[in-house]
Design an enzyme around this catalytic site. Sequence first.
Site, PDB file in Angstrom:
ATOM      1  N   ARG A 147     -26.415  13.364 -30.181  1.00 60.06           N
ATOM      2  CA  ARG A 147     -25.232  14.208 -30.370  1.00 60.06           C
ATOM      3  C   ARG A 147     -25.049  14.557 -31.845  1.00 60.06           C
ATOM      4  NH1 ARG A 147     -23.524  10.267 -26.604  1.00 60.06           N
ATOM      5  NH2 ARG A 147     -22.591   9.018 -28.267  1.00 60.06           N
ATOM      6  N   CYS A 167     -19.054  31.948 -43.598  1.00 65.65           N
ATOM      7  CA  CYS A 167     -18.187  32.260 -42.454  1.00 65.65           C
ATOM      8  C   CYS A 167     -18.673  31.506 -41.221  1.00 65.65           C
ATOM      9  CB  CYS A 167     -18.157  33.761 -42.222  1.00 65.65           C
ATOM     10  SG  CYS A 167     -17.272  34.668 -43.508  1.00 65.65           S
ATOM     11  N   HIS A 228      -9.818  38.211 -36.709  1.00 64.57           N
ATOM     12  CA  HIS A 228      -8.898  39.215 -37.250  1.00 64.57           C
ATOM     13  C   HIS A 228      -9.467  40.634 -37.186  1.00 64.57           C
ATOM     14  CE1 HIS A 228     -11.301  37.692 -40.713  1.00 64.57           C
ATOM     15  NE2 HIS A 228     -11.401  38.981 -40.994  1.00 64.57           N
ATOM     16  N   ALA A 291     -13.676  45.923 -46.123  1.00 69.51           N
ATOM     17  CA  ALA A 291     -12.651  45.352 -47.003  1.00 69.51           C
ATOM     18  C   ALA A 291     -13.258  44.164 -47.723  1.00 69.51           C
ATOM     19  CB  ALA A 291     -11.430  44.942 -46.192  1.00 69.51           C
TER      20      ALA A 291
END
Length: 292
Positions: A147, A167, A228, A291
């Site tokens: 695991r 990210c 978002h 952006a």
Amino acid sequence: MEDNYTGYDKIYRDIVMNIIEKGTIQDFSEVRAKYSDGSPAYTKFVQGVYFKVCPEDGIPILRSKRVFQKTPLIELEWIWQELSNDVTWLQERKCKVWNEWVNNKNTIGKAYGYQLGKKCRKIEEQDLKLNQVEYILYQLKKNPNSRRIMTSLWNIDDLDEMTLEPCVWATNWRVSNRILDLHVKQRSADMALGHPFNVYQYAILHRLIANHCDLELGTLHWCIDDAHIYDRHIDILKEQLSKPLPSCNPVIVLPEKFDSDGKKYSFFERKLSSVKLENYKHNGIYKYEIAE
């Protein structure tokens, strides 16, 4: 809405429309990102998104818009196989996704491939140190029920030396009954631009590693902390997701596993950018302002 949205297309539409209809508007006093004209780029967002894509759902590449299949795989090859942070390598292959974040050495600092390439995992019985990619391949072969077959790009000692914090920052590879599941953690997802790109990337990586390790393809589990949509993307997304989808069943062709003499190629030799996507149809290109 048309009812021919299935698999990842439906998952994606449901997440996007939930953000548009029920998401929280970012506090204007806390907006950091800006558009190229200098205007603040605020978002609507939701926290704590989870979804899964099963093998029967097919290749998770959007049909509601064109997702460029070569650029995501060039970038992922740079990270997972070249283990590089040098943007020159990408630019030589006409991949521009990191141009906005380079430093004065044309790298992204100690980020992404730099972290995967560190010789950081000990194999005591062989007196070896492996990098993170070598380690997961070794464990999937020698100890598949573990695991702890994981990678992490979130190294707190090096965050200040990264031009952008990762990210997509963690993977967890889980085997049960010779079936390989992949868990992906994403701290922040731009749903119009980056997220479809990322899901396609890791779906292909999942398939290549399963094939390379002689395992069956399992489920792709995806967790997003902050999903978002930028304000200037909302109307375009509504238009994109209002149209019926073309009928197709995309398939991928992986690089050869063995050479002409029957010798198995290493994972690093089976280049992600050599993966071919066939029978992919889409509703064309939708342009979304970046952006930063």
